[in-house]
Motif scaffolding. Structure first.
Motif, PDB file in Angstrom:
ATOM      1  N   PRO A  93      75.665  78.549  57.368  1.00 61.39           N
ATOM      2  CA  PRO A  93      76.761  77.596  57.557  1.00 61.39           C
ATOM      3  C   PRO A  93      77.885  77.796  56.551  1.00 61.39           C
ATOM      4  CG  PRO A  93      74.650  76.481  57.668  1.00 61.39           C
ATOM      5  CD  PRO A  93      74.369  77.894  57.251  1.00 61.39           C
ATOM      6  N   GLN A  94      79.114  77.754  57.045  1.00 65.29           N
ATOM      7  CA  GLN A  94      80.271  77.839  56.164  1.00 65.29           C
ATOM      8  C   GLN A  94      80.396  76.545  55.373  1.00 65.29           C
ATOM      9  OE1 GLN A  94      82.293  80.375  55.794  1.00 65.29           O
ATOM     10  NE2 GLN A  94      81.922  81.693  57.550  1.00 65.29           N
ATOM     11  N   ASP A  95      81.009  76.629  54.199  1.00 63.73           N
ATOM     12  CA  ASP A  95      81.204  75.468  53.349  1.00 63.73           C
ATOM     13  C   ASP A  95      82.495  74.774  53.759  1.00 63.73           C
ATOM     14  OD1 ASP A  95      80.835  73.659  51.361  1.00 63.73           O
ATOM     15  OD2 ASP A  95      81.712  74.899  49.787  1.00 63.73           O
ATOM     16  N   LEU A  96      82.432  74.063  54.891  1.00 60.35           N
ATOM     17  CA  LEU A  96      83.625  73.452  55.456  1.00 60.35           C
ATOM     18  C   LEU A  96      83.766  72.012  54.980  1.00 60.35           C
ATOM     19  CD1 LEU A  96      83.381  74.805  59.087  1.00 60.35           C
ATOM     20  CD2 LEU A  96      84.741  75.694  57.216  1.00 60.35           C
ATOM     21  N   PRO A  97      84.954  71.422  55.154  1.00 55.43           N
ATOM     22  CA  PRO A  97      85.191  70.089  54.631  1.00 55.43           C
ATOM     23  C   PRO A  97      84.241  69.024  55.159  1.00 55.43           C
ATOM     24  CG  PRO A  97      87.262  71.131  55.247  1.00 55.43           C
ATOM     25  CD  PRO A  97      86.173  72.047  55.707  1.00 55.43           C
ATOM     26  N   ARG A  98      83.695  69.194  56.369  1.00 49.75           N
ATOM     27  CA  ARG A  98      82.840  68.159  56.932  1.00 49.75           C
ATOM     28  C   ARG A  98      81.382  68.364  56.595  1.00 49.75           C
ATOM     29  NH1 ARG A  98      82.936  68.117  62.680  1.00 49.75           N
ATOM     30  NH2 ARG A  98      82.333  65.965  62.612  1.00 49.75           N
ATOM     31  N   SER A  99      81.069  69.280  55.676  1.00 49.64           N
ATOM     32  CA  SER A  99      79.673  69.613  55.419  1.00 49.64           C
ATOM     33  C   SER A  99      78.883  68.459  54.841  1.00 49.64           C
ATOM     34  CB  SER A  99      79.594  70.803  54.455  1.00 49.64           C
ATOM     35  OG  SER A  99      80.175  70.460  53.215  1.00 49.64           O
ATOM     36  N   SER A 100      79.541  67.483  54.251  1.00 48.33           N
ATOM     37  CA  SER A 100      78.813  66.386  53.637  1.00 48.33           C
ATOM     38  C   SER A 100      78.888  65.106  54.456  1.00 48.33           C
ATOM     39  CB  SER A 100      79.369  66.116  52.232  1.00 48.33           C
ATOM     40  OG  SER A 100      80.736  65.808  52.293  1.00 48.33           O
ATOM     41  N   SER A 101      79.325  65.204  55.718  1.00 50.28           N
ATOM     42  CA  SER A 101      79.455  64.004  56.535  1.00 50.28           C
ATOM     43  C   SER A 101      78.094  63.575  57.068  1.00 50.28           C
ATOM     44  CB  SER A 101      80.406  64.269  57.709  1.00 50.28           C
ATOM     45  OG  SER A 101      79.904  65.292  58.537  1.00 50.28           O
ATOM     46  N   TRP A 102      77.809  62.273  56.952  1.00 47.50           N
ATOM     47  CA  TRP A 102      76.530  61.724  57.416  1.00 47.50           C
ATOM     48  C   TRP A 102      76.841  60.496  58.258  1.00 47.50           C
ATOM     49  CZ3 TRP A 102      72.128  64.341  55.929  1.00 47.50           C
ATOM     50  CH2 TRP A 102      72.293  65.250  54.881  1.00 47.50           C
ATOM     51  N   SER A 103      76.262  60.447  59.457  1.00 49.68           N
ATOM     52  CA  SER A 103      76.504  59.307  60.336  1.00 49.68           C
ATOM     53  C   SER A 103      75.692  58.118  59.865  1.00 49.68           C
ATOM     54  CB  SER A 103      76.107  59.663  61.769  1.00 49.68           C
ATOM     55  OG  SER A 103      76.204  58.523  62.586  1.00 49.68           O
ATOM     56  N   ALA A 104      76.275  56.920  60.013  1.00 49.06           N
ATOM     57  CA  ALA A 104      75.603  55.711  59.552  1.00 49.06           C
ATOM     58  C   ALA A 104      74.657  55.136  60.601  1.00 49.06           C
ATOM     59  CB  ALA A 104      76.647  54.667  59.156  1.00 49.06           C
ATOM     60  N   ALA A 105      74.693  55.615  61.829  1.00 49.15           N
ATOM     61  CA  ALA A 105      73.883  54.998  62.876  1.00 49.15           C
ATOM     62  C   ALA A 105      73.357  56.031  63.854  1.00 49.15           C
ATOM     63  CB  ALA A 105      74.711  53.955  63.607  1.00 49.15           C
ATOM     64  N   ALA A 106      72.843  57.130  63.365  1.00 53.86           N
ATOM     65  CA  ALA A 106      72.353  58.178  64.254  1.00 53.86           C
ATOM     66  C   ALA A 106      71.249  58.964  63.565  1.00 53.86           C
ATOM     67  CB  ALA A 106      73.491  59.118  64.654  1.00 53.86           C
ATOM     68  N   VAL A 107      70.401  59.570  64.387  1.00 55.49           N
ATOM     69  CA  VAL A 107      69.352  60.446  63.871  1.00 55.49           C
ATOM     70  C   VAL A 107      70.008  61.700  63.301  1.00 55.49           C
ATOM     71  CG1 VAL A 107      67.357  61.855  64.499  1.00 55.49           C
ATOM     72  CG2 VAL A 107      67.653  59.588  65.509  1.00 55.49           C
ATOM     73  N   ARG A 108      69.606  62.072  62.116  1.00 53.49           N
ATOM     74  CA  ARG A 108      70.181  63.257  61.480  1.00 53.49           C
ATOM     75  C   ARG A 108      69.465  64.501  61.997  1.00 53.49           C
ATOM     76  NH1 ARG A 108      74.731  65.241  59.470  1.00 53.49           N
ATOM     77  NH2 ARG A 108      74.321  66.958  58.074  1.00 53.49           N
ATOM     78  N   LEU A 109      70.219  65.411  62.605  1.00 56.00           N
ATOM     79  CA  LEU A 109      69.689  66.687  63.085  1.00 56.00           C
ATOM     80  C   LEU A 109      70.281  67.774  62.197  1.00 56.00           C
ATOM     81  CD1 LEU A 109      68.161  68.468  65.081  1.00 56.00           C
ATOM     82  CD2 LEU A 109      70.110  68.300  66.641  1.00 56.00           C
ATOM     83  N   THR A 110      69.453  68.378  61.368  1.00 52.48           N
ATOM     84  CA  THR A 110      69.967  69.338  60.396  1.00 52.48           C
ATOM     85  C   THR A 110      68.885  70.346  60.044  1.00 52.48           C
ATOM     86  OG1 THR A 110      71.086  69.518  58.250  1.00 52.48           O
ATOM     87  CG2 THR A 110      69.293  67.940  58.393  1.00 52.48           C
ATOM     88  N   THR A 111      69.234  71.286  59.174  1.00 53.75           N
ATOM     89  CA  THR A 111      68.268  72.299  58.755  1.00 53.75           C
ATOM     90  C   THR A 111      67.492  71.808  57.547  1.00 53.75           C
ATOM     91  OG1 THR A 111      69.888  73.347  57.288  1.00 53.75           O
ATOM     92  CG2 THR A 111      69.778  74.140  59.567  1.00 53.75           C
ATOM     93  N   ALA A 112      66.363  72.452  57.285  1.00 49.58           N
ATOM     94  CA  ALA A 112      65.546  72.073  56.131  1.00 49.58           C
ATOM     95  C   ALA A 112      66.304  72.302  54.830  1.00 49.58           C
ATOM     96  CB  ALA A 112      64.239  72.871  56.146  1.00 49.58           C
ATOM     97  N   HIS A 113      67.160  73.342  54.778  1.00 49.60           N
ATOM     98  CA  HIS A 113      67.952  73.576  53.565  1.00 49.60           C
ATOM     99  C   HIS A 113      68.849  72.379  53.272  1.00 49.60           C
ATOM    100  CE1 HIS A 113      66.934  77.892  54.256  1.00 49.60           C
ATOM    101  NE2 HIS A 113      66.960  77.922  52.937  1.00 49.60           N
ATOM    102  N   ARG A 114      69.465  71.830  54.315  1.00 48.16           N
ATOM    103  CA  ARG A 114      70.379  70.707  54.124  1.00 48.16           C
ATOM    104  C   ARG A 114      69.640  69.409  53.792  1.00 48.16           C
ATOM    105  NH1 ARG A 114      75.551  71.338  56.131  1.00 48.16           N
ATOM    106  NH2 ARG A 114      76.207  73.456  55.672  1.00 48.16           N
ATOM    107  N   ALA A 115      68.346  69.370  54.036  1.00 47.68           N
ATOM    108  CA  ALA A 115      67.585  68.144  53.791  1.00 47.68           C
ATOM    109  C   ALA A 115      67.242  67.958  52.322  1.00 47.68           C
ATOM    110  CB  ALA A 115      66.288  68.161  54.617  1.00 47.68           C
TER     111      ALA A 115
END
Length: 1002
Positions: free
Chosen positions: A535-557
């Motif tokens: 994944p590129q280090d883009l501006p939205r890389s740290s965005s987290w939804s307040a009301a949704a299941v997080r679907l991400t990689t183990a590295h990001r967890a």
């Protein structure tokens, strides 16, 4: 009306109740202290308390180095709220941020060097490779030399040499001494790469680390960054490579109290050169002779269930730890938090995804677990689509960061890139690109459409690639079509949402290339998308939804935790990943510093990553795998200790969504071959659900394709309440009006709605200058959440320009303000009663004493002059004045000057500072329209008995006529779809019978 503002300071959270070991960390002030602990043992919390204590005790500075931007923002907020007066002595940064600020502030150059973004660095590497002759590399590389992957391997090899401190000459020497001709070629490339970057005055990331380390060795620079007596705090040191550790070491000396945290079990960035053993050894070397080196192991787990920790301990058993730490990182958990660990093995991959989605839906509905307390953690991003689609099918919201989208797999991105290449190539377009754009929504299926998009892009060709992309996107109108599809069926909406997310991510990637012109930027973006693997280090890389299941990689967890965590796809070849070691240009065995990663070390890295994912669960852990002819559960799956183990054959998944439930019940009711008792039971269930929130379609009256009974006449008794601002949409299409205003099924953009509300609020103050309005706008702007920085800047410029046009219009008219946001309410008797409600943006009085009704609009497109003259909202407001509904404001017998629609975002003419204004003649002076506007609703064949309402002269005025017509439609309670020009931009196109049969627009 005067608007007042009050700034409220955030309420500080009370200090944490620290354990004994955490207290040792928070009060440490001499020598180096190494804090070791597993996930959720309070390492970062202890560092935050240490920072607070240091500031309270008067430390000249506290330097807090975090592992990511998201963690930096979190820590900064925690400390700043509790230490407002001492915030200037606190520095919270990442290694990257620290180095960039040091290099740009203290470099000797007249112009501070620019640090390369990852896409820009790739562009440099590709340009140099393309400019080299074929003889520059061994002949066996001829076929690979022009590929994207070869360029990536060369870049990685150069970065590895830079981290190890090897010069281009040393790389060539190693190649000559060992007979490795690829190393000789790499050394020549390395030298050319360094020379070109030096001439351009730019730095790549490894060189930035080296430059920062040299600058920090100078006492004045170090004293500025970290004054004597400061406290240095470093979080997650285990994932720092040698160069990053060298920068961290520059901040530390024998007199500097230093606290570092580490979790060796979860060191997951070894592929970037990190090694937990060397990191801990480096931390111990920072100890002073007097104070020595201390190690504190945090063992208390906070909010960790016993069964989850037991499963994690089993995974840890095969992971070697640095000396002195063996077996000491297990968490002691609270006895009454038992938790649950479940293993599910499926014989079908689709069944796995469906069951995971159903499990999360059940946990939310039955166990009341919020969606934002759940996560699906995958090993590879190519699994995202399968799980996201399964979740959407059962109404489970899913959130992904923009930079986790595989752009190369999205058709919308491929089409936009083809369009960019057409703009770049000019008179020599690629036939495949031309065909792709023509047959897509970007080119609208016509040659004229392609020409329009290309012209828009070429007009911005002297600027950046982001500007070219934005011009093409606006010219095509593709955004409107995607927004329409978002309102469609689950399958169509999912595809549209994914496409929009991909477009936003593409814009974010293009924005990273602001230092490149369009010609170079288009090639760089194209190659960056095609070569994207990490994944590129883009501006939205740290965005987290307040009301949704997080679907991400183990590295990001890493560093995050959820109540429920699902770890799917734990199969051979996937987890652990069969990653090939080395490559065509591997430098792993060049020196001891670049020692190759052995298969065993790679297996340990995969185990640590798996542990990171599992340890993110606080209460419930679910691990799944598929066992079929192609896949089999891996050793990691087998080693999980689970209370519940199931092997699941493909079978219907439990119904956990309203849409699926209604669909199944309606299917049974309509199935003539089903048992009569079953059909009756299904019918009774539908009757029970009809009318309940979320089950609108349970009522057969709302099923498509069912005609009402012959002679049936349905009317709504009693007075009809009409909102003046909504009547126009009712005449254009009753179906759209019903979905938007009765069912509330529309999804307006929250940002657009917020901006409109802000602008309306700002223009209410008659005494506010333009500067004051912009100042107030800036105060409220921080609360808006935009999907990308470029969009925020664009909207800011548009909003400031709109306020400027408002100011110019106010000064130009010279009319006196009578009232703003004036409520309107009046009734008429048409046999059943009609009540009109509304709110007038602005009432003004001119020099003759005439009253003017003004309504401000913040939309980007204005209607025609004829449509403005026949705007029913303004007409009803004028009639309200004539009927005395506003006598307390304008007097009992006011003179009506007319009404105006003011479109603040539209120019009156090209280059004008005034907004576009549509005039409506005074209703008292012109009660009937000389140029009536066609009402699409009058073409509805079911209104045959109401056609007489089309004659405006049967009524007091044309506004009266429209009002009675609208009430008649609403009393019938039938809301048909009507074809009109508005079909093209209708958010309710999906499922519309007119659109499906005629295409909608006339």
């Amino acid at each position: 009306m005067t608007i007042s503002y009050r700034v409220v300071r955030p309420v500080a959270e009370p200090p944490l109740a620290l354990t004994g070991d955490q207290t040792r960390v928070a009060t440490h002030r001499h020598g180096a202290l190494t804090v070791v602990g597993a996930v959720r043992t309070g390492k970062t919390s202890a560092l935050v308390e240490a920072a607070m204590s240091g500031l309270d005790e008067g430390a000249p500075a506290v330097v807090f180095v975090t592992s990511s931007r998201a963690r930096r923002l979190q820590v900064r907020a925690q400390v700043a709220v509790r230490a407002v007066t001492a915030a200037s002595r606190l520095t919270v940064t990442t290694i990257h941020g620290l180095c960039q600020s040091v290099v740009q502030k203290f470099s000797d150059e007249d112009q501070p060097p620019l640090v390369l973004s990852a896409p820009r660095q790739d562009a440099y590497v590709r340009e140099i490779l393309a400019g080299q002759p074929a003889s520059a590399w061994p002949q066996r590389f001829d076929e690979a030399r022009t590929t994207v992957r070869f360029g990536a391997q060369v870049r990685e090899a150069v970065a590895a040499c830079q981290r190890a401190g090897l010069t281009p000459h040393e790389v060539r020497t190693h190649g000559l001494q060992t007979g490795r001709d690829e190393w000789v070629a790499l050394g020549h490339f390395y030298q050319e790469y360094v020379d070109i970057l030096g001439l351009a005055g730019v730095l790549d990331y490894p060189e930035m680390l080296i430059r920062a380390c040299r600058l920090l060795a100078e006492p004045p620079v170090l004293s500025s960054v970290r004054p004597s007596g400061s406290l240095v705090l470093i979080d997650d040191i285990e994932d720092m490579d040698a160069a990053q550790l060298a920068v961290a070491s520059s901040l530390v000396d024998a007199t500097t109290p230093t606290i570092v945290t580490a979790n060796p079990d979860c060191q997951v960035y070894g592929f970037r050169g990190a090694h937990s053993r060397s990191a801990l050894e480096q931390a111990r070397s920072w100890a002073s002779a007097e104070a020595g080196s201390e190690i504190v192991v945090l063992r208390q787990g906070f909010g960790v269930a016993r069964e989850v920790e037991r499963a994690c301990v089993r995974i840890k058993q095969a992971i070697p730890l640095p000396a002195g730490l063996k077996g000491e990182t297990s968490r002691h958990v609270i006895p009454d938090t038992v938790g649950q660990v479940t293993k599910l093995c499926f014989t079908d991959a689709e069944a796995e995804a469906d069951q995971i989605a159903a499990l999360l839906r059940q946990a939310h509905i039955v166990d009341r677990v919020p969606y934002d307390q759940m996560a699906i953690l995958v090993r590879k991003r190519d699994a995202f689509a399968r799980y996201a689609q399964a979740c959407e099918a059962v109404e489970v919201p899913v959130a992904r960061s923009g930079d986790e989208i595989q752009l190369g797999h999205e058709p919308v991105v491929a089409t936009l890139l083809a369009g960019l290449r057409l703009v770049r190539d000019g008179e020599n377009p690629s036939a495949s690109d031309l065909r792709q754009v023509t047959m897509s929504p970007l080119g609208q299926g016509t040659v004229d459409g392609v020409a329009q998009v290309v012209r828009a892009g070429r007009a911005k060709f002297g600027e950046t690639v982001a500007d070219v992309l934005w011009a093409m996107w606006q010219a095509s109108g593709w955004q409107s079509r995607l927004m329409e599809e978002v309102e469609g069926s689950a399958r169509v909406a999912l595809a549209a949402n994914c496409a929009l997310d991909a477009v936003v991510a593409l814009f974010a990637l293009a924005e990273k290339l602001m230092d490149m012109d369009a010609a170079a930027g288009i090639g760089a973006v194209d190659e960056a998308v095609r070569s994207e693997e990490i994944p590129q280090d883009l501006p939205r890389s740290s965005s987290w939804s307040a009301a949704a299941v997080r679907l991400t990689t183990a590295h990001r967890a890493k560093g995050r935790s959820w109540a429920i965590v699902v770890v799917p796809g734990v199969e051979e070849g996937v987890w652990p990943l069969d990653a090939p070691l080395g490559g065509l240009v591997s430098v792993a065995d060049m020196t001891a510093e670049l020692a190759s990663v052995t298969p065993r070390e790679n297996a340990m890295a995969e185990r640590r990553l798996f542990l990171t994912a599992c340890a993110s669960a606080r209460e419930r852990l679910v691990v799944t795998a598929v066992s079929d002819e192609e896949r089999t559960p891996s050793i990691l799956f087998d080693q999980i200790d689970a209370v519940t183990v199931h092997t699941i054959e493909p079978a219907p998944v439990a119904v956990w969504s309203g849409a699926r439930l209604l669909g199944e019940l309606r299917r049974v009711v309509a199935d003539e071959t089903a048992h009569p008792g079953l059909r009756q039971a299904a019918s009774q269930r539908l009757a029970h659900l009809a009318g309940r929130p979320g089950f609108f379609e349970a009522d057969p009256d709302h099923w498509w394709g069912l005609d009402p009974a012959v002679g049936e006449q349905r009317t709504v008794p009693g007075p009809v309440v009409i909102q003046a601002s909504q009547l126009e949409s009712l005449f254009n299409c009753p179906r759209r009006w019903c979905l938007s205003h009765r069912v509330r099924a529309d999804r307006p953009s929250p940002v657009a709605a917020s901006i409109g509300s802000i602008v309306h609020g700002l223009v209410q103050d008659p005494d506010a200058s333009l500067a004051q309005m912009i100042e107030r706008l800036e105060q409220q702007w921080a609360g808006l959440e935009f999907q990308a920085d470029w969009l925020a800047r664009h909207e800011w410029d548009e909003t400031v320009a709109a306020l400027g046009r408002y100011e110019a219009q106010r000064l130009a008219t010279g009319r006196r303000l009578v009232a703003t946001e004036a409520p309107v309410s009046f009734s008429i008797d048409d046999g059943g009663g009609i009540e009109v409600r509304g709110r007038i943006d602005r009432i003004e009085q001119d020099e003759t004493g005439a009253i003017w009704i003004v309504d401000y609009k913040t939309g980007r497109q204005a209607p025609t002059a004829a449509q403005g003259a026949a705007n029913i909202q303004l007409g009803l407001y004028q009639w309200a004045v004539m009927r005395g509904a506003l006598a307390d404001l304008v007097g009992p017998q006011p003179v009506l000057g007319g009404a105006q629609l003011v479109y603040l975002r539209c120019e009156a003419s090209r280059g004008s500072t005034l907004p576009k204004v549509l005039d409506q003649d005074s209703l008292a002076r012109s009660p009937y329209l000389t140029r009536p506007v066609t009402l699409p609703v009058l073409e509805w064949d079911r209104l045959a008995d109401l056609v007489c309402l089309a004659d405006q002269r049967r009524f007091d005025n044309w506004a009266h006529q429209r009002l009675v017509l609208g009430a008649a439609i609403m009393r019938r309670a039938e809301y048909p779809a009507i074809a009109s020009a508005a079909c093209r931009s209708c958010p309710a196109r999906a499922g519309c019978p007119v659109v499906m049969t005629t295409g909608g627009a006339r």
